[in-house]
Design a protein around this motif. Structure first.
Motif, mmCIF file in Angstrom:
data_model
loop_
_atom_site.group_PDB
_atom_site.id
_atom_site.type_symbol
_atom_site.label_atom_id
_atom_site.label_comp_id
_atom_site.label_asym_id
_atom_site.label_seq_id
_atom_site.Cartn_x
_atom_site.Cartn_y
_atom_site.Cartn_z
ATOM 1 N N GLU A 120 3.379 0.672 6.717
ATOM 2 C CA GLU A 120 2.077 0.772 6.914
ATOM 3 C C GLU A 120 1.423 -0.568 6.144
ATOM 4 O O GLU A 120 0.677 -1.313 6.791
ATOM 5 N N PRO A 121 2.187 -1.091 5.111
ATOM 6 C CA PRO A 121 1.720 -2.200 4.564
ATOM 7 C C PRO A 121 1.882 -3.618 5.602
ATOM 8 O O PRO A 121 1.020 -4.729 5.585
ATOM 9 N N LEU A 122 3.060 -3.635 6.298
ATOM 10 C CA LEU A 122 3.475 -4.878 7.236
ATOM 11 C C LEU A 122 2.504 -4.702 8.489
ATOM 12 O O LEU A 122 2.095 -5.763 9.000
ATOM 13 N N LEU A 123 2.130 -3.253 8.953
ATOM 14 C CA LEU A 123 1.159 -3.298 9.907
ATOM 15 C C LEU A 123 -0.313 -3.754 9.552
ATOM 16 O O LEU A 123 -1.015 -4.596 10.360
ATOM 17 N N ALA A 124 -0.684 -3.500 8.348
ATOM 18 C CA ALA A 124 -1.942 -4.170 7.753
ATOM 19 C C ALA A 124 -1.991 -5.471 7.557
ATOM 20 O O ALA A 124 -3.065 -6.255 7.982
ATOM 21 N N ALA A 125 -0.802 -5.955 7.340
ATOM 22 C CA ALA A 125 -0.707 -7.780 7.474
ATOM 23 C C ALA A 125 -0.631 -8.246 8.716
ATOM 24 O O ALA A 125 -0.310 -9.353 9.045
ATOM 25 N N GLY A 126 -0.731 -7.439 9.856
ATOM 26 C CA GLY A 126 -0.935 -7.802 11.311
ATOM 27 C C GLY A 126 0.645 -7.939 12.052
ATOM 28 O O GLY A 126 0.344 -8.274 13.258
ATOM 29 N N TYR A 127 1.557 -7.307 11.605
ATOM 30 C CA TYR A 127 2.844 -7.208 12.328
ATOM 31 C C TYR A 127 2.618 -6.047 13.264
ATOM 32 O O TYR A 127 2.018 -4.991 12.896
ATOM 33 N N LEU A 128 3.632 -5.957 14.280
ATOM 34 C CA LEU A 128 3.370 -4.622 15.155
ATOM 35 C C LEU A 128 4.770 -3.891 15.218
ATOM 36 O O LEU A 128 5.933 -4.762 15.244
ATOM 37 N N LEU A 129 4.810 -2.585 15.172
ATOM 38 C CA LEU A 129 6.141 -2.009 15.318
ATOM 39 C C LEU A 129 6.845 -2.353 16.607
ATOM 40 O O LEU A 129 6.112 -2.044 17.680
#
Length: 194
Positions: free
Chosen positions: A94-103
Motif C-alpha cells: 500500500e505505501p509503495l502504490l501510494a508512492a506511485g509504483y504499480l503492482l
C-alpha cells in the motif's frame, strides 16, 4: 501458520498462484552499454522507497545488470527490497502504490511493483528467501569476475537477436548461464548461502 522461508510465523497464508497484473506484455528488448547514470537513478528510487516504507524495509539493494559497472543492460533499474513478512502487503504494498509504483506481479514469496514508465522494477522478498541471496550473489560475482561478466553479456546479446513473446520468456532463456555463473560464485569465498 508456517509456510515459507525459515518457517516463520506469517499474518496469513501466502498466495499460491502467479498473478500477472495486466497480462503478458510484449516489449521491445534492447541492450545499452553501461551508463553510470543508472546508479543515480537507483539512488533516487532508493530514497523514494525509503520514504514510503520507513523501517518496514529490512534492506534495499540495487540488483540486476544495471548495478554492474561495465555490463551492458536493458535500461531497467532493478531494486531488491526485503520485508519481514511478504504476506503483510498492507505494510509495504500500500505505501509503495501510494508512492506511485504499480503492482505488476504477485506470486508465492515475491511481489513486483514498477514505475508507470516501466523503467524501474522493485522486487519484494523476505530476507532469508534464497532468491534474495541469489540476486546479491550474482551481482557481486559479476562485479568482480570479468570473464563471467563477459559471458553473461555475450549470452544476453545473442538472445537479443531472437523474437520473444514477452520479457519473461527472454529472462527464462538466460537461466542456464545464470545458474552456471551462480554455481561458480558459490565456490568463491563468501559466496555460500547464509
Amino acid at each position: 501458520m508456517s509456510d515459507g522461508p525459515g518457517d516463520r510465523t506469517r499474518r496469513r497464508d501466502d498466495v499460491t498462484d502467479v498473478e500477472l497484473v495486466g497480462g503478458v506484455e510484449q516489449r521491445e528488448l534492447y541492450l545499452l552499454d553501461h551508463d553510470p547514470a543508472w546508479a543515480d537513478q537507483y539512488a533516487a528510487h532508493e530514497a523514494r522507497i525509503r520514504a514510503a516504507l520507513d523501517d518496514r524495509a529490512v534492506a534495499i539493494e540495487h540488483i540486476g545488470s544495471t548495478s554492474v559497472p561495465g555490463l551492458a543492460a536493458k535500461p531497467i533499474i532493478d531494486v531488491l527490497v526485503t520485508v519481514p513478512d511478504i504476506t503483510a502487503e498492507e505494510d509495504y504494498l500500500e505505501p509503495l502504490l501510494a508512492a506511485g509504483y504499480l503492482l505488476r506481479v504477485r506470486e508465492p514469496g515475491h511481489r513486483l511493483v514498477r514505475t508507470e514508465q516501466r523503467d524501474v522494477h522493485v522486487h519484494l522478498l523476505e530476507p532469508d528467501d534464497v532468491a534474495a541471496h541469489d540476486y546479491l550473489l550474482l551481482r557481486d560475482h559479476l562485479r568482480r569476475d570479468p570473464d563471467d561478466r563477459d559471458l553473461y553479456e555475450a549470452t544476453k546479446r545473442e538472445l537479443m537477436t531472437r523474437e520473444w513473446a514477452d520479457m519473461n520468456a527472454y529472462a527464462d532463456a538466460k537461466t542456464t548461464v545464470i545458474e552456471a555463473i551462480k554455481s561458480r560464485a558459490r565456490s568463491h569465498p563468501g559466496g555460500r548461502r547464509p
